[in-house]
Design a protein around this motif. Sequence first.
Motif, PDB file in Angstrom:
ATOM      1  N   GLY A  16       0.621  -1.147   0.056  1.00  9.67           N
ATOM      2  CA  GLY A  16       0.122  -0.064   0.219  1.00  9.67           C
ATOM      3  C   GLY A  16       0.870   1.459  -0.049  1.00  9.67           C
ATOM      4  N   LYS A  17       2.395   1.155  -0.203  1.00  2.02           N
ATOM      5  CA  LYS A  17       2.938   2.338  -0.317  1.00  2.02           C
ATOM      6  C   LYS A  17       3.710   2.510  -1.577  1.00  2.02           C
ATOM      7  CE  LYS A  17       4.248   1.628   4.543  1.00  2.02           C
ATOM      8  NZ  LYS A  17       5.361   1.548   5.567  1.00  2.02           N
ATOM      9  N   GLN A  18       3.639   3.913  -2.128  1.00  4.15           N
ATOM     10  CA  GLN A  18       4.246   4.098  -3.266  1.00  4.15           C
ATOM     11  C   GLN A  18       5.618   4.198  -3.148  1.00  4.15           C
ATOM     12  OE1 GLN A  18       2.260   6.987  -5.401  1.00  4.15           O
ATOM     13  NE2 GLN A  18       3.680   7.046  -7.170  1.00  4.15           N
ATOM     14  N   LYS A  19       6.460   3.692  -3.988  1.00  7.76           N
ATOM     15  CA  LYS A  19       7.944   3.883  -3.946  1.00  7.76           C
ATOM     16  C   LYS A  19       8.456   3.872  -5.263  1.00  7.76           C
ATOM     17  CE  LYS A  19       7.808   0.363  -0.071  1.00  7.76           C
ATOM     18  NZ  LYS A  19       8.395   0.889   1.015  1.00  7.76           N
ATOM     19  N   ARG A  20       9.772   4.442  -5.321  1.00  6.83           N
ATOM     20  CA  ARG A  20      10.445   4.667  -6.522  1.00  6.83           C
ATOM     21  C   ARG A  20      11.720   4.346  -6.389  1.00  6.83           C
ATOM     22  NH1 ARG A  20      13.537   8.366  -8.505  1.00  6.83           N
ATOM     23  NH2 ARG A  20      13.149   9.774  -6.854  1.00  6.83           N
ATOM     24  N   LEU A  21      12.298   3.425  -7.387  1.00  8.57           N
ATOM     25  CA  LEU A  21      13.729   2.802  -7.403  1.00  8.57           C
ATOM     26  C   LEU A  21      14.515   3.868  -8.244  1.00  8.57           C
ATOM     27  CD1 LEU A  21      13.139  -0.859  -7.422  1.00  8.57           C
ATOM     28  CD2 LEU A  21      13.886   0.433  -5.479  1.00  8.57           C
ATOM     29  N   ASP A  22      15.770   4.275  -7.916  1.00  3.42           N
ATOM     30  CA  ASP A  22      16.488   5.065  -8.738  1.00  3.42           C
ATOM     31  C   ASP A  22      16.894   4.291  -9.863  1.00  3.42           C
ATOM     32  OD1 ASP A  22      16.083   7.472  -7.576  1.00  3.42           O
ATOM     33  OD2 ASP A  22      17.905   7.279  -6.325  1.00  3.42           O
ATOM     34  N   LEU A  23      17.680   2.962  -9.305  1.00  2.00           N
ATOM     35  CA  LEU A  23      18.256   2.033 -10.297  1.00  2.00           C
ATOM     36  C   LEU A  23      18.299   0.818  -9.809  1.00  2.00           C
ATOM     37  CD1 LEU A  23      20.118   1.602 -12.562  1.00  2.00           C
ATOM     38  CD2 LEU A  23      22.037   1.981 -11.368  1.00  2.00           C
ATOM     39  N   LEU A  24      17.744  -0.010 -10.863  1.00  2.00           N
ATOM     40  CA  LEU A  24      17.679  -1.660 -10.474  1.00  2.00           C
ATOM     41  C   LEU A  24      18.200  -2.304 -11.648  1.00  2.00           C
ATOM     42  CD1 LEU A  24      16.308  -3.987  -8.793  1.00  2.00           C
ATOM     43  CD2 LEU A  24      14.068  -3.545 -10.411  1.00  2.00           C
ATOM     44  N   ILE A  25      19.042  -3.329 -11.336  1.00  2.00           N
ATOM     45  CA  ILE A  25      19.629  -4.249 -12.074  1.00  2.00           C
ATOM     46  C   ILE A  25      19.101  -5.654 -11.780  1.00  2.00           C
ATOM     47  CG2 ILE A  25      21.819  -5.124 -13.039  1.00  2.00           C
ATOM     48  CD1 ILE A  25      23.081  -2.409 -11.996  1.00  2.00           C
ATOM     49  N   ILE A  26      18.668  -6.174 -12.614  1.00  2.00           N
ATOM     50  CA  ILE A  26      17.944  -7.787 -12.339  1.00  2.00           C
ATOM     51  C   ILE A  26      18.715  -8.571 -13.244  1.00  2.00           C
ATOM     52  CG2 ILE A  26      15.697  -9.003 -12.812  1.00  2.00           C
ATOM     53  CD1 ILE A  26      14.267  -6.352 -12.981  1.00  2.00           C
ATOM     54  N   GLY A  27      19.375  -9.450 -12.451  1.00  2.00           N
ATOM     55  CA  GLY A  27      20.013 -10.540 -13.085  1.00  2.00           C
ATOM     56  C   GLY A  27      19.149 -11.981 -12.874  1.00  2.00           C
ATOM     57  N   ASP A  28      19.794 -13.072 -13.493  1.00  2.00           N
ATOM     58  CA  ASP A  28      19.200 -14.359 -13.223  1.00  2.00           C
ATOM     59  C   ASP A  28      18.752 -14.724 -11.933  1.00  2.00           C
ATOM     60  OD1 ASP A  28      19.238 -14.518 -16.126  1.00  2.00           O
ATOM     61  OD2 ASP A  28      21.099 -15.958 -16.078  1.00  2.00           O
ATOM     62  N   GLU A  29      19.538 -14.498 -10.938  1.00  2.00           N
ATOM     63  CA  GLU A  29      19.185 -15.151  -9.639  1.00  2.00           C
ATOM     64  C   GLU A  29      19.176 -13.912  -8.585  1.00  2.00           C
ATOM     65  OE1 GLU A  29      21.631 -18.293  -8.704  1.00  2.00           O
ATOM     66  OE2 GLU A  29      21.243 -19.275 -10.596  1.00  2.00           O
ATOM     67  N   GLN A  30      19.644 -12.536  -9.061  1.00  2.00           N
ATOM     68  CA  GLN A  30      19.850 -11.670  -8.151  1.00  2.00           C
ATOM     69  C   GLN A  30      19.305 -10.202  -8.758  1.00  2.00           C
ATOM     70  OE1 GLN A  30      24.212 -12.133  -8.130  1.00  2.00           O
ATOM     71  NE2 GLN A  30      23.882 -13.187  -6.137  1.00  2.00           N
ATOM     72  N   ALA A  31      19.092  -9.394  -7.702  1.00  2.00           N
ATOM     73  CA  ALA A  31      18.760  -7.699  -8.291  1.00  2.00           C
ATOM     74  C   ALA A  31      19.719  -7.009  -7.329  1.00  2.00           C
ATOM     75  CB  ALA A  31      17.347  -7.867  -7.721  1.00  2.00           C
ATOM     76  N   PHE A  32      20.051  -5.865  -7.854  1.00  2.00           N
ATOM     77  CA  PHE A  32      20.886  -4.974  -7.335  1.00  2.00           C
ATOM     78  C   PHE A  32      20.012  -3.587  -7.373  1.00  2.00           C
ATOM     79  CE2 PHE A  32      23.583  -8.238  -9.092  1.00  2.00           C
ATOM     80  CZ  PHE A  32      24.316  -8.483  -7.942  1.00  2.00           C
ATOM     81  N   ILE A  33      20.019  -2.692  -6.278  1.00  2.00           N
ATOM     82  CA  ILE A  33      19.064  -1.607  -6.016  1.00  2.00           C
ATOM     83  C   ILE A  33      20.363  -0.746  -5.775  1.00  2.00           C
ATOM     84  CG2 ILE A  33      17.564  -0.158  -4.816  1.00  2.00           C
ATOM     85  CD1 ILE A  33      16.381  -3.383  -3.994  1.00  2.00           C
ATOM     86  N   VAL A  34      20.447   0.492  -6.510  1.00  5.33           N
ATOM     87  CA  VAL A  34      21.213   1.678  -6.219  1.00  5.33           C
ATOM     88  C   VAL A  34      20.341   3.010  -5.835  1.00  5.33           C
ATOM     89  CG1 VAL A  34      23.079   3.259  -7.073  1.00  5.33           C
ATOM     90  CG2 VAL A  34      23.203   0.830  -7.583  1.00  5.33           C
ATOM     91  N   ASP A  35      20.380   3.557  -4.701  1.00  6.38           N
ATOM     92  CA  ASP A  35      19.744   4.569  -4.522  1.00  6.38           C
ATOM     93  C   ASP A  35      20.578   5.827  -4.394  1.00  6.38           C
ATOM     94  OD1 ASP A  35      17.065   5.839  -3.746  1.00  6.38           O
ATOM     95  OD2 ASP A  35      17.696   6.299  -1.929  1.00  6.38           O
ATOM     96  N   TYR A  36      20.285   6.792  -5.323  1.00  2.00           N
ATOM     97  CA  TYR A  36      21.313   8.020  -5.112  1.00  2.00           C
ATOM     98  C   TYR A  36      20.803   9.404  -3.955  1.00  2.00           C
ATOM     99  CZ  TYR A  36      22.726   6.250  -9.808  1.00  2.00           C
ATOM    100  OH  TYR A  36      23.164   5.476 -10.676  1.00  2.00           O
ATOM    101  N   LYS A  37      21.835   9.624  -3.376  1.00  2.11           N
ATOM    102  CA  LYS A  37      21.616  10.686  -2.552  1.00  2.11           C
ATOM    103  C   LYS A  37      22.433  11.963  -2.651  1.00  2.11           C
ATOM    104  CE  LYS A  37      18.280   8.436  -0.297  1.00  2.11           C
ATOM    105  NZ  LYS A  37      16.974   8.834  -0.462  1.00  2.11           N
ATOM    106  N   SER A  38      22.160  13.061  -2.424  1.00  2.77           N
ATOM    107  CA  SER A  38      22.913  14.106  -2.644  1.00  2.77           C
ATOM    108  C   SER A  38      23.643  14.698  -1.416  1.00  2.77           C
ATOM    109  CB  SER A  38      22.436  15.571  -3.106  1.00  2.77           C
ATOM    110  OG  SER A  38      21.173  15.805  -2.776  1.00  2.77           O
ATOM    111  N   GLY A  39      22.867  14.446  -0.113  1.00  2.00           N
ATOM    112  CA  GLY A  39      23.224  14.648   1.155  1.00  2.00           C
ATOM    113  C   GLY A  39      24.341  13.763   1.935  1.00  2.00           C
ATOM    114  N   SER A  40      24.370  14.260   3.169  1.00  2.00           N
ATOM    115  CA  SER A  40      25.428  13.204   3.881  1.00  2.00           C
ATOM    116  C   SER A  40      24.534  11.956   4.371  1.00  2.00           C
ATOM    117  CB  SER A  40      25.822  13.947   5.213  1.00  2.00           C
ATOM    118  OG  SER A  40      24.742  14.667   5.800  1.00  2.00           O
ATOM    119  N   PRO A  41      25.492  11.099   4.532  1.00  2.25           N
ATOM    120  CA  PRO A  41      24.717   9.767   5.141  1.00  2.25           C
ATOM    121  C   PRO A  41      23.860   9.839   6.362  1.00  2.25           C
ATOM    122  CG  PRO A  41      27.154   9.516   4.582  1.00  2.25           C
ATOM    123  CD  PRO A  41      26.797  11.032   4.556  1.00  2.25           C
ATOM    124  N   LYS A  42      22.632   9.408   6.218  1.00  2.00           N
ATOM    125  CA  LYS A  42      21.908   9.102   7.276  1.00  2.00           C
ATOM    126  C   LYS A  42      21.188   7.672   7.418  1.00  2.00           C
ATOM    127  CE  LYS A  42      20.230  13.780   6.771  1.00  2.00           C
ATOM    128  NZ  LYS A  42      18.914  14.667   6.268  1.00  2.00           N
TER     129      LYS A  42
END
Length: 80
Positions: A16-42
């Motif tokens: 029930g929550k809307q989300k948006r992935l910046d980058l998703l790489i889909i392999g045969d057995e794995q998926a990799f997510i990359v989220d881009y942030k411009s600020g400092s780590p939190k």
Amino acid sequence: MAKGKVKCEIPFLFDGKQKRLDLLIIGDEQAFIVDYKSGSPKESHRVQVREYMESVSAILHKTAYGYIFYTQGEGRLVEV
């Protein structure tokens, strides 16, 4: 050579929550997510990516790995 499908700016609904992935790489057995942030780590950034990982894993039935790319300076990639 690793192969995968690269998808950018993917909106989706999960639990029930809307989300948006910046980058998703889909392999045969794995998926990799990359989220881009411009600020400092939190901690909230890590929580967000963990939620993405859980969602992607449940939707695609694949192991999901998450990363945050902080764009300031030379950039820095952090595994979640």
